[in-house]
Scaffold this motif. Structure first.
Motif, short mmCIF file in Angstrom:
data_model
loop_
_atom_site.label_atom_id
_atom_site.label_comp_id
_atom_site.label_asym_id
_atom_site.label_seq_id
_atom_site.Cartn_x
_atom_site.Cartn_y
_atom_site.Cartn_z
N ARG A 64 47.49 48.61 46.23
CA ARG A 64 47.54 47.01 47.05
C ARG A 64 47.08 46.13 46.26
O ARG A 64 47.37 44.88 46.50
CB ARG A 64 46.78 47.37 48.34
N SER A 65 45.94 46.07 45.15
CA SER A 65 45.65 45.06 44.44
C SER A 65 45.47 45.37 43.09
O SER A 65 45.70 46.46 42.55
CB SER A 65 44.50 44.37 44.96
N GLY A 66 44.93 44.32 42.22
CA GLY A 66 44.95 44.72 40.81
C GLY A 66 46.40 44.47 40.04
O GLY A 66 47.20 43.99 40.39
N ALA A 67 46.49 44.85 38.59
CA ALA A 67 47.63 44.68 38.03
C ALA A 67 48.81 45.05 38.44
O ALA A 67 49.06 45.95 39.13
CB ALA A 67 47.31 45.31 36.65
N GLY A 68 49.73 44.16 38.44
CA GLY A 68 51.25 44.52 39.00
C GLY A 68 51.97 45.44 38.24
O GLY A 68 51.99 45.74 37.21
N SER A 100 52.76 42.79 33.81
CA SER A 100 51.46 42.56 34.09
C SER A 100 50.38 43.55 34.12
O SER A 100 49.32 43.75 34.63
CB SER A 100 51.59 42.28 35.88
N GLY A 101 50.89 44.40 33.33
CA GLY A 101 49.83 45.65 32.79
C GLY A 101 49.68 46.84 33.79
O GLY A 101 49.17 47.84 33.47
N GLY A 102 50.23 46.81 35.12
CA GLY A 102 50.02 47.86 35.90
C GLY A 102 50.69 49.20 35.79
O GLY A 102 50.03 50.16 36.02
N SER A 103 51.98 49.24 34.90
CA SER A 103 52.38 50.45 35.09
C SER A 103 51.59 51.18 33.76
O SER A 103 51.53 52.46 33.75
CB SER A 103 53.70 50.48 34.41
#
Ligand SMILES: C[S@@+](CC[C@H](N)C(=O)[O-])C[C@H]1O[C@@H](n2cnc3c(N)ncnc32)[C@H](O)[C@@H]1O
Length: 255
Positions: A64-68, A100-103
């Motif tokens: 829910r939060s942090g890198a997309g 955004s680095g999330g994956s």
């Protein structure tokens, strides 16, 4: 006069017939079959909570939060089908399109702490995601020379995920340059293949068609499967190359 009219209209009706035959007829035929079997008739809407048995989907839903991270939901099933055997095996993963680095964080969680991640993006801001175990390269994925240098520097990888610019002119050089850089047993996956006339999909279909050639070729030697899903194509490489295809018989009663 009628002849002239017929000559003008014929090409148009031929195109229409082709469209109906290639796109709509199979679709209608398929749907008719499903309806007859009672399989459709209501919409099976995917659950959007975190109770999924797919670890990637659960990760995504609880993030829910942090890198997309930006994913089509139905991709998780395809990922898990083709990637699960690499979990905990310290795979080398290349993802084109870091955003955004999330994956990249998601892949680390899924494949295990010891996996080696490579992210390639055209946006220099993505350098911020470089850290231990994550190498970021800033490049245009359509640059064949970049991929040749990448191969020299990092060697083969287990998995290539193309989630970059999504343009055929970017996807094709990436595919052509990186296919030989995938380890035996590895996987190439390309995302966001949209449209009925997508040239890269046509190219991949042509590639897949080589599997049916009558004379044995390199694709038959090395490629296990090419699978198309909505907006994704996945190619699996064999663990060991075939040295031919043989049609054989057993038994002693024939008619
Ligand atoms: C859809 S986003 C990636 C999403 C990310 N993988 C995720 O799952 O959240 C696409 C990314 O590709 C990058 N990109 C666009 N064109 C590119 C190109 N020609 N070469 C490399 N990266 C490119 C964009 O900068 C963007 O960060």
């Amino acid at each position: 006069m009628f002849d002239r009219l017929r000559k003008t209209v014929r090409p148009l009706t031929n195109v229409l017939r082709l469209l109906v035959d290639t796109i709509y007829a199979p679709t209608l035929f398929f749907l008719a079959g499903r309806k007859a079997n009672g399989i459709i008739g209501h919409r099976n809407v995917a659950s959007h909570d975190s109770s999924s048995s797919n670890p990637l989907e659960s990760y995504f839903d609880s993030h829910r939060s942090g890198a997309g991270i930006w994913k089509w939901r139905h991709y998780f099933e395809t990922y898990h089908t083709h990637f699960s055997r690499f979990r905990g095996k310290r795979p080398k993963i290349l993802e084109i399109g870091v955003y955004s680095g999330g994956s990249l964080e998601m892949w680390r969680e899924y494949f295990g702490e010891d996996c080696e991640l490579f992210g390639v993006d055209i946006n220099s801001g993505c350098m911020q995601f470089q850290k231990k175990g994550v190498t970021i390269k800033i490049a245009n994925q359509s640059d064949r020379f970049f991929w040749r240098k990448f191969r020299e520097e990092f060697g083969e990888v287990d998995i290539v995920i193309d989630d970059g610019g999504h343009r055929p002119r970017q996807q094709r050089p990436t595919f052509e340059e990186m296919l030989s850089c995938i380890k035996p047993g590895g996987v190439y996956l390309c995302e966001d293949l949209h449209g009925l006339k997508n040239p890269f999909v046509a190219y991949l279909r042509g590639f897949a068609n080589t599997l049916n050639a009558n004379s044995f070729n390199d694709v038959q030697a090395w490629v296990k499967s090419v699978t198309f899903y909505p907006y994704i194509a996945v190619l699996e490489i064999l663990d060991r190359p075939r040295n031919g295809l043989s049609s054989e018989r057993r038994g002693d009663h024939w008619i």
